[in-house]
Design a protein around this motif. Sequence first.
Motif, PDB file in Angstrom:
ATOM      1  N   VAL A  12      15.531  68.058 -50.252  1.00 44.96           N
ATOM      2  CA  VAL A  12      16.550  69.109 -50.156  1.00 44.96           C
ATOM      3  C   VAL A  12      17.798  68.562 -49.480  1.00 44.96           C
ATOM      4  O   VAL A  12      18.919  68.738 -49.976  1.00 44.96           O
ATOM      5  N   VAL A  13      17.641  67.888 -48.356  1.00 44.24           N
ATOM      6  CA  VAL A  13      18.797  67.360 -47.621  1.00 44.24           C
ATOM      7  C   VAL A  13      19.578  66.382 -48.488  1.00 44.24           C
ATOM      8  O   VAL A  13      20.813  66.386 -48.471  1.00 44.24           O
ATOM      9  N   ALA A  14      18.897  65.587 -49.284  1.00 45.03           N
ATOM     10  CA  ALA A  14      19.562  64.610 -50.150  1.00 45.03           C
ATOM     11  C   ALA A  14      20.476  65.287 -51.165  1.00 45.03           C
ATOM     12  O   ALA A  14      21.412  64.663 -51.666  1.00 45.03           O
ATOM     13  N   ARG A  15      20.241  66.556 -51.466  1.00 43.86           N
ATOM     14  CA  ARG A  15      21.030  67.282 -52.464  1.00 43.86           C
ATOM     15  C   ARG A  15      22.262  67.979 -51.890  1.00 43.86           C
ATOM     16  O   ARG A  15      23.078  68.494 -52.650  1.00 43.86           O
ATOM     17  N   ILE A  16      22.399  68.033 -50.577  1.00 45.55           N
ATOM     18  CA  ILE A  16      23.546  68.734 -49.989  1.00 45.55           C
ATOM     19  C   ILE A  16      24.810  67.939 -50.314  1.00 45.55           C
ATOM     20  O   ILE A  16      24.935  66.780 -49.921  1.00 45.55           O
ATOM     21  N   PRO A  17      25.758  68.544 -51.036  1.00 50.16           N
ATOM     22  CA  PRO A  17      26.949  67.795 -51.434  1.00 50.16           C
ATOM     23  C   PRO A  17      27.927  67.578 -50.274  1.00 50.16           C
ATOM     24  O   PRO A  17      27.934  68.328 -49.300  1.00 50.16           O
ATOM     25  N   GLY A  25      17.241  76.158 -40.931  1.00 53.23           N
ATOM     26  CA  GLY A  25      16.428  77.207 -41.540  1.00 53.23           C
ATOM     27  C   GLY A  25      16.612  77.286 -43.043  1.00 53.23           C
ATOM     28  O   GLY A  25      15.656  77.518 -43.785  1.00 53.23           O
ATOM     29  N   GLN A  26      17.832  77.088 -43.497  1.00 52.78           N
ATOM     30  CA  GLN A  26      18.112  77.113 -44.928  1.00 52.78           C
ATOM     31  C   GLN A  26      17.398  75.958 -45.633  1.00 52.78           C
ATOM     32  O   GLN A  26      16.808  76.144 -46.691  1.00 52.78           O
ATOM     33  N   VAL A  27      17.449  74.779 -45.045  1.00 48.34           N
ATOM     34  CA  VAL A  27      16.754  73.618 -45.625  1.00 48.34           C
ATOM     35  C   VAL A  27      15.255  73.900 -45.701  1.00 48.34           C
ATOM     36  O   VAL A  27      14.616  73.646 -46.726  1.00 48.34           O
ATOM     37  N   ALA A  28      14.694  74.454 -44.627  1.00 45.90           N
ATOM     38  CA  ALA A  28      13.265  74.785 -44.627  1.00 45.90           C
ATOM     39  C   ALA A  28      12.951  75.768 -45.748  1.00 45.90           C
ATOM     40  O   ALA A  28      11.962  75.592 -46.481  1.00 45.90           O
ATOM     41  N   GLN A  29      13.779  76.786 -45.889  1.00 43.96           N
ATOM     42  CA  GLN A  29      13.562  77.796 -46.931  1.00 43.96           C
ATOM     43  C   GLN A  29      13.604  77.159 -48.315  1.00 43.96           C
ATOM     44  O   GLN A  29      12.735  77.409 -49.149  1.00 43.96           O
ATOM     45  N   LEU A  30      14.610  76.327 -48.567  1.00 40.91           N
ATOM     46  CA  LEU A  30      14.739  75.685 -49.879  1.00 40.91           C
ATOM     47  C   LEU A  30      13.593  74.709 -50.162  1.00 40.91           C
ATOM     48  O   LEU A  30      13.267  74.455 -51.317  1.00 40.91           O
ATOM     49  N   ALA A  31      12.988  74.178 -49.108  1.00 43.51           N
ATOM     50  CA  ALA A  31      11.842  73.272 -49.266  1.00 43.51           C
ATOM     51  C   ALA A  31      10.532  74.041 -49.375  1.00 43.51           C
ATOM     52  O   ALA A  31       9.461  73.436 -49.460  1.00 43.51           O
ATOM     53  N   GLY A  32      10.608  75.375 -49.359  1.00 44.00           N
ATOM     54  CA  GLY A  32       9.400  76.188 -49.444  1.00 44.00           C
ATOM     55  C   GLY A  32       8.662  76.300 -48.129  1.00 44.00           C
ATOM     56  O   GLY A  32       7.467  76.558 -48.100  1.00 44.00           O
ATOM     57  N   LEU A  33       9.395  76.112 -47.027  1.00 41.59           N
ATOM     58  CA  LEU A  33       8.786  76.125 -45.698  1.00 41.59           C
ATOM     59  C   LEU A  33       9.496  77.118 -44.792  1.00 41.59           C
ATOM     60  O   LEU A  33       9.815  76.809 -43.646  1.00 41.59           O
ATOM     61  N   PRO A  52      22.063  62.378 -46.002  1.00 40.29           N
ATOM     62  CA  PRO A  52      23.254  62.952 -45.372  1.00 40.29           C
ATOM     63  C   PRO A  52      22.845  63.919 -44.251  1.00 40.29           C
ATOM     64  O   PRO A  52      23.155  65.107 -44.259  1.00 40.29           O
ATOM     65  N   TRP A  53      22.142  63.400 -43.254  1.00 44.73           N
ATOM     66  CA  TRP A  53      21.611  64.176 -42.132  1.00 44.73           C
ATOM     67  C   TRP A  53      22.706  64.953 -41.415  1.00 44.73           C
ATOM     68  O   TRP A  53      22.456  66.020 -40.853  1.00 44.73           O
ATOM     69  N   ARG A  98      29.026  76.697 -46.093  1.00 46.85           N
ATOM     70  CA  ARG A  98      27.582  76.627 -46.354  1.00 46.85           C
ATOM     71  C   ARG A  98      27.323  76.323 -47.826  1.00 46.85           C
ATOM     72  O   ARG A  98      27.893  76.929 -48.719  1.00 46.85           O
ATOM     73  N   TRP A  99      26.419  75.387 -48.033  1.00 47.27           N
ATOM     74  CA  TRP A  99      25.963  75.029 -49.379  1.00 47.27           C
ATOM     75  C   TRP A  99      25.141  76.171 -49.936  1.00 47.27           C
ATOM     76  O   TRP A  99      24.316  76.763 -49.234  1.00 47.27           O
ATOM     77  N   ASN A 100      25.321  76.471 -51.216  1.00 44.61           N
ATOM     78  CA  ASN A 100      24.602  77.588 -51.822  1.00 44.61           C
ATOM     79  C   ASN A 100      23.231  77.188 -52.371  1.00 44.61           C
ATOM     80  O   ASN A 100      22.540  78.011 -52.963  1.00 44.61           O
ATOM     81  N   GLY A 101      22.841  75.933 -52.203  1.00 43.79           N
ATOM     82  CA  GLY A 101      21.526  75.489 -52.668  1.00 43.79           C
ATOM     83  C   GLY A 101      21.520  74.961 -54.080  1.00 43.79           C
ATOM     84  O   GLY A 101      20.520  74.440 -54.555  1.00 43.79           O
ATOM     85  N   GLU A 102      22.644  75.079 -54.756  1.00 40.21           N
ATOM     86  CA  GLU A 102      22.730  74.588 -56.129  1.00 40.21           C
ATOM     87  C   GLU A 102      23.400  73.226 -56.146  1.00 40.21           C
ATOM     88  O   GLU A 102      24.169  72.880 -55.262  1.00 40.21           O
ATOM     89  N   MET A 103      23.095  72.496 -57.164  1.00 41.02           N
ATOM     90  CA  MET A 103      23.733  71.196 -57.355  1.00 41.02           C
ATOM     91  C   MET A 103      24.812  71.331 -58.404  1.00 41.02           C
ATOM     92  O   MET A 103      24.644  72.054 -59.382  1.00 41.02           O
TER      93      MET A 103
END
Length: 113
Positions: A12-17, A25-33, A52-53, A98-103
């Motif tokens: 998920v983090v690798a996809r953040i533009p 929390g958003q990263v956790a949610q997008l990772a299903g956690l 891109p930490w 904030r990133w919307n989670g889409e690529m």
Amino acid sequence: MASDLHERICDVVARIPAGRVATYGQVAQLAGLGGQARLVGYALYASDRPLPWHRVINARGEISPRGDSYSEMIQYQLLANEGVEFDKWGRISLKRFRWNGEMPPPASPSPPS
């Protein structure tokens, strides 16, 4: 098991533009956690992948303190270099950045020469 969870987080983090941020929390949610924001921090710390930490921030729109002001300054500079703006309190507008989670769609291949 932890490595599988860490990989999901890192994917998920690798996809953040560039120019966008995501909260732990958003990263956790997008990772299903969902509800496991702390695990995101642990996964980033343990990862040896080039990620891109710096695009992961806390829910208040701030860079999370790590006890190492040098890495916080690096994170600030990396984000600023990508066009992310901070207010006078050092916060990022999540509404704006904030990133919307889409690529974005993949770039079109270059035409043959």
